[in-house]
Design a protein around this motif. Sequence first.
Motif, PDB file in Angstrom:
ATOM      1  N   SER A 130      -1.411  10.458  -2.315  1.00 37.50           N
ATOM      2  CA  SER A 130      -0.485   9.803  -1.394  1.00 37.50           C
ATOM      3  C   SER A 130       0.921   9.801  -1.965  1.00 37.50           C
ATOM      4  CB  SER A 130      -0.942   8.362  -1.160  1.00 37.50           C
ATOM      5  OG  SER A 130      -0.030   7.695  -0.346  1.00 37.50           O
ATOM      6  N   VAL A 131       1.908   9.885  -1.066  1.00 39.11           N
ATOM      7  CA  VAL A 131       3.294   9.759  -1.484  1.00 39.11           C
ATOM      8  C   VAL A 131       3.559   8.288  -1.775  1.00 39.11           C
ATOM      9  CG1 VAL A 131       5.684  10.038  -0.771  1.00 39.11           C
ATOM     10  CG2 VAL A 131       3.977  11.692  -0.045  1.00 39.11           C
ATOM     11  N   VAL A 132       3.927   7.975  -2.992  1.00 40.16           N
ATOM     12  CA  VAL A 132       4.048   6.580  -3.407  1.00 40.16           C
ATOM     13  C   VAL A 132       5.426   6.036  -3.087  1.00 40.16           C
ATOM     14  CG1 VAL A 132       3.916   4.975  -5.337  1.00 40.16           C
ATOM     15  CG2 VAL A 132       2.360   6.930  -5.234  1.00 40.16           C
ATOM     16  N   GLN A 133       5.496   5.130  -2.116  1.00 45.24           N
ATOM     17  CA  GLN A 133       6.729   4.426  -1.807  1.00 45.24           C
ATOM     18  C   GLN A 133       6.539   2.957  -2.135  1.00 45.24           C
ATOM     19  OE1 GLN A 133       7.421   5.469   2.273  1.00 45.24           O
ATOM     20  NE2 GLN A 133       8.585   7.259   1.712  1.00 45.24           N
ATOM     21  N   GLU A 134       5.334   2.475  -1.960  1.00 46.92           N
ATOM     22  CA  GLU A 134       4.944   1.173  -2.448  1.00 46.92           C
ATOM     23  C   GLU A 134       3.609   1.394  -3.130  1.00 46.92           C
ATOM     24  OE1 GLU A 134       4.286  -1.563   0.756  1.00 46.92           O
ATOM     25  OE2 GLU A 134       3.449  -0.025   2.032  1.00 46.92           O
ATOM     26  N   SER A 135       3.034   0.393  -3.732  1.00 47.69           N
ATOM     27  CA  SER A 135       1.804   0.600  -4.484  1.00 47.69           C
ATOM     28  C   SER A 135       0.685   1.085  -3.561  1.00 47.69           C
ATOM     29  CB  SER A 135       1.375  -0.694  -5.177  1.00 47.69           C
ATOM     30  OG  SER A 135       0.773  -1.583  -4.250  1.00 47.69           O
ATOM     31  N   ALA A 136      -0.228   1.851  -4.145  1.00 48.85           N
ATOM     32  CA  ALA A 136      -1.361   2.366  -3.379  1.00 48.85           C
ATOM     33  C   ALA A 136      -2.171   1.223  -2.783  1.00 48.85           C
ATOM     34  CB  ALA A 136      -2.238   3.241  -4.269  1.00 48.85           C
ATOM     35  N   GLU A 137      -2.284   0.125  -3.526  1.00 49.39           N
ATOM     36  CA  GLU A 137      -3.042  -1.027  -3.029  1.00 49.39           C
ATOM     37  C   GLU A 137      -2.386  -1.612  -1.776  1.00 49.39           C
ATOM     38  OE1 GLU A 137      -3.935  -3.994  -5.997  1.00 49.39           O
ATOM     39  OE2 GLU A 137      -4.108  -2.433  -7.524  1.00 49.39           O
ATOM     40  N   ASP A 138      -1.056  -1.778  -1.813  1.00 41.24           N
ATOM     41  CA  ASP A 138      -0.342  -2.327  -0.654  1.00 41.24           C
ATOM     42  C   ASP A 138      -0.493  -1.414   0.560  1.00 41.24           C
ATOM     43  OD1 ASP A 138       0.497  -4.520  -2.073  1.00 41.24           O
ATOM     44  OD2 ASP A 138       2.462  -3.672  -2.578  1.00 41.24           O
ATOM     45  N   GLU A 139      -0.360  -0.102   0.343  1.00 43.98           N
ATOM     46  CA  GLU A 139      -0.498   0.844   1.452  1.00 43.98           C
ATOM     47  C   GLU A 139      -1.909   0.801   2.023  1.00 43.98           C
ATOM     48  OE1 GLU A 139       0.693   4.797   0.427  1.00 43.98           O
ATOM     49  OE2 GLU A 139       2.794   4.355   0.831  1.00 43.98           O
ATOM     50  N   ALA A 140      -2.905   0.695   1.138  1.00 43.60           N
ATOM     51  CA  ALA A 140      -4.292   0.643   1.595  1.00 43.60           C
ATOM     52  C   ALA A 140      -4.553  -0.615   2.409  1.00 43.60           C
ATOM     53  CB  ALA A 140      -5.235   0.714   0.390  1.00 43.60           C
ATOM     54  N   VAL A 141      -4.040  -1.741   1.947  1.00 37.53           N
ATOM     55  CA  VAL A 141      -4.200  -3.003   2.689  1.00 37.53           C
ATOM     56  C   VAL A 141      -3.542  -2.890   4.062  1.00 37.53           C
ATOM     57  CG1 VAL A 141      -3.509  -5.433   2.779  1.00 37.53           C
ATOM     58  CG2 VAL A 141      -4.437  -4.486   0.658  1.00 37.53           C
ATOM     59  N   ASN A 142      -2.328  -2.359   4.107  1.00 38.88           N
ATOM     60  CA  ASN A 142      -1.621  -2.208   5.384  1.00 38.88           C
ATOM     61  C   ASN A 142      -2.365  -1.277   6.333  1.00 38.88           C
ATOM     62  OD1 ASN A 142       0.478  -3.937   4.695  1.00 38.88           O
ATOM     63  ND2 ASN A 142       1.708  -2.309   3.780  1.00 38.88           N
ATOM     64  N   ALA A 143      -2.976  -0.235   5.783  1.00 41.02           N
ATOM     65  CA  ALA A 143      -3.735   0.698   6.618  1.00 41.02           C
ATOM     66  C   ALA A 143      -4.952   0.007   7.219  1.00 41.02           C
ATOM     67  CB  ALA A 143      -4.167   1.907   5.796  1.00 41.02           C
ATOM     68  N   LEU A 144      -5.649  -0.799   6.427  1.00 31.50           N
ATOM     69  CA  LEU A 144      -6.815  -1.520   6.950  1.00 31.50           C
ATOM     70  C   LEU A 144      -6.403  -2.527   8.024  1.00 31.50           C
ATOM     71  CD1 LEU A 144      -8.943  -2.198   3.739  1.00 31.50           C
ATOM     72  CD2 LEU A 144      -9.320  -0.466   5.497  1.00 31.50           C
ATOM     73  N   ILE A 145      -5.263  -3.168   7.831  1.00 28.21           N
ATOM     74  CA  ILE A 145      -4.754  -4.099   8.844  1.00 28.21           C
ATOM     75  C   ILE A 145      -4.465  -3.345  10.142  1.00 28.21           C
ATOM     76  CG2 ILE A 145      -2.821  -5.608   9.475  1.00 28.21           C
ATOM     77  CD1 ILE A 145      -2.654  -6.346   6.456  1.00 28.21           C
ATOM     78  N   ALA A 146      -3.875  -2.157  10.014  1.00 26.07           N
ATOM     79  CA  ALA A 146      -3.576  -1.331  11.195  1.00 26.07           C
ATOM     80  C   ALA A 146      -4.853  -0.895  11.908  1.00 26.07           C
ATOM     81  CB  ALA A 146      -2.759  -0.107  10.784  1.00 26.07           C
ATOM     82  N   LEU A 147      -5.956  -0.805  11.155  1.00 24.29           N
ATOM     83  CA  LEU A 147      -7.231  -0.405  11.748  1.00 24.29           C
ATOM     84  C   LEU A 147      -7.972  -1.581  12.388  1.00 24.29           C
ATOM     85  CD1 LEU A 147      -8.537   2.048   9.010  1.00 24.29           C
ATOM     86  CD2 LEU A 147      -7.774   2.648  11.310  1.00 24.29           C
ATOM     87  N   GLY A 148      -7.433  -2.794  12.224  1.00 22.49           N
ATOM     88  CA  GLY A 148      -8.035  -3.928  12.905  1.00 22.49           C
ATOM     89  C   GLY A 148      -8.582  -5.031  12.012  1.00 22.49           C
ATOM     90  N   TYR A 149      -8.530  -4.839  10.695  1.00 21.86           N
ATOM     91  CA  TYR A 149      -9.005  -5.897   9.798  1.00 21.86           C
ATOM     92  C   TYR A 149      -7.938  -6.983   9.656  1.00 21.86           C
ATOM     93  CZ  TYR A 149     -12.903  -2.913   8.359  1.00 21.86           C
ATOM     94  OH  TYR A 149     -14.043  -2.155   8.346  1.00 21.86           O
ATOM     95  N   LYS A 150      -8.372  -8.214   9.430  1.00 21.56           N
ATOM     96  CA  LYS A 150      -7.433  -9.308   9.194  1.00 21.56           C
ATOM     97  C   LYS A 150      -6.823  -9.150   7.800  1.00 21.56           C
ATOM     98  CE  LYS A 150      -9.855 -12.490  12.260  1.00 21.56           C
ATOM     99  NZ  LYS A 150     -10.639 -13.732  12.384  1.00 21.56           N
ATOM    100  N   PRO A 151      -5.572  -9.591   7.601  1.00 21.96           N
ATOM    101  CA  PRO A 151      -4.890  -9.409   6.309  1.00 21.96           C
ATOM    102  C   PRO A 151      -5.688  -9.885   5.101  1.00 21.96           C
ATOM    103  CG  PRO A 151      -3.321 -10.134   7.947  1.00 21.96           C
ATOM    104  CD  PRO A 151      -4.666 -10.194   8.597  1.00 21.96           C
ATOM    105  N   GLN A 152      -6.259 -11.100   5.181  1.00 18.50           N
ATOM    106  CA  GLN A 152      -7.030 -11.612   4.044  1.00 18.50           C
ATOM    107  C   GLN A 152      -8.265 -10.766   3.780  1.00 18.50           C
ATOM    108  OE1 GLN A 152      -7.777 -15.760   4.966  1.00 18.50           O
ATOM    109  NE2 GLN A 152      -5.987 -16.425   3.791  1.00 18.50           N
ATOM    110  N   GLU A 153      -8.918 -10.322   4.864  1.00 21.45           N
ATOM    111  CA  GLU A 153     -10.111  -9.495   4.723  1.00 21.45           C
ATOM    112  C   GLU A 153      -9.752  -8.143   4.119  1.00 21.45           C
ATOM    113  OE1 GLU A 153     -13.915  -8.045   7.455  1.00 21.45           O
ATOM    114  OE2 GLU A 153     -12.021  -8.617   8.415  1.00 21.45           O
ATOM    115  N   ALA A 154      -8.641  -7.557   4.581  1.00 19.08           N
ATOM    116  CA  ALA A 154      -8.200  -6.262   4.055  1.00 19.08           C
ATOM    117  C   ALA A 154      -7.890  -6.359   2.564  1.00 19.08           C
ATOM    118  CB  ALA A 154      -6.974  -5.777   4.828  1.00 19.08           C
ATOM    119  N   SER A 155      -7.200  -7.422   2.161  1.00 21.10           N
ATOM    120  CA  SER A 155      -6.873  -7.624   0.744  1.00 21.10           C
ATOM    121  C   SER A 155      -8.140  -7.770  -0.092  1.00 21.10           C
ATOM    122  CB  SER A 155      -6.002  -8.872   0.572  1.00 21.10           C
ATOM    123  OG  SER A 155      -4.767  -8.707   1.219  1.00 21.10           O
TER     124      SER A 155
END
Length: 200
Positions: A149-174
């Motif tokens: 992945s092209v790193v603009q923010e941490s891989a963890e943050d991008e992964a969490v944001n992607a899961l949120i975009a897929l429909g998971y709640k923020p706390q659950e994604a984290s």
Amino acid sequence: MIGRLRGTLLHKRPPHLLLEVGGVGYEVEAPMSTFYALPETGAEVVLHTHLQVREDAHNLYGFAAEAERALFRELLKVNGVGARVALAILSGMDAASFTACVQAGDTARLTRLPGIGKKTAERLIIELRDRLGALDGGATVSIASVAKSVVQESAEDEAVNALIALGYKPQEASRMIAAVKSDEMTTEDLIRQALKAAVR
């Protein structure tokens, strides 16, 4: 209808990517199964696409394999399943696994996907059991070509944001990402492992 795009991959941040074709930049939404197969930015890529026209927007969805697009289109025909839920399904399991769940009537596994309740899972099984036999479930995307992945923010943050975009709640994604994270994992690796763990 835009059915196929071939061009230069300019940007990728799940679930969105930007593809330049003949000087025009196409914003495309794609499932994680397609992101696993994308090359590095700057490389040429071919996507099978589905254009959804609504009163307020024209949304373009892209898939690395025709079988993915065919399944996406079948999912959209199911009552109560929109594009976002269909993308979440394709992100959570490949076409072959989804077909196996439907054929086996495995509602428990289907309800582990975001946006899929028991009633929706039962509808998927009832409406798709006969139709999925015509799809090539074996033509799933190989993940051997997973790109960094092209790193603009941490891989963890991008992964969490992607899961949120897929429909998971923020706390659950984290929580999902925290459970699978380890050093040197890319965004795509984190998302893949989190989604695998979610549907086990």
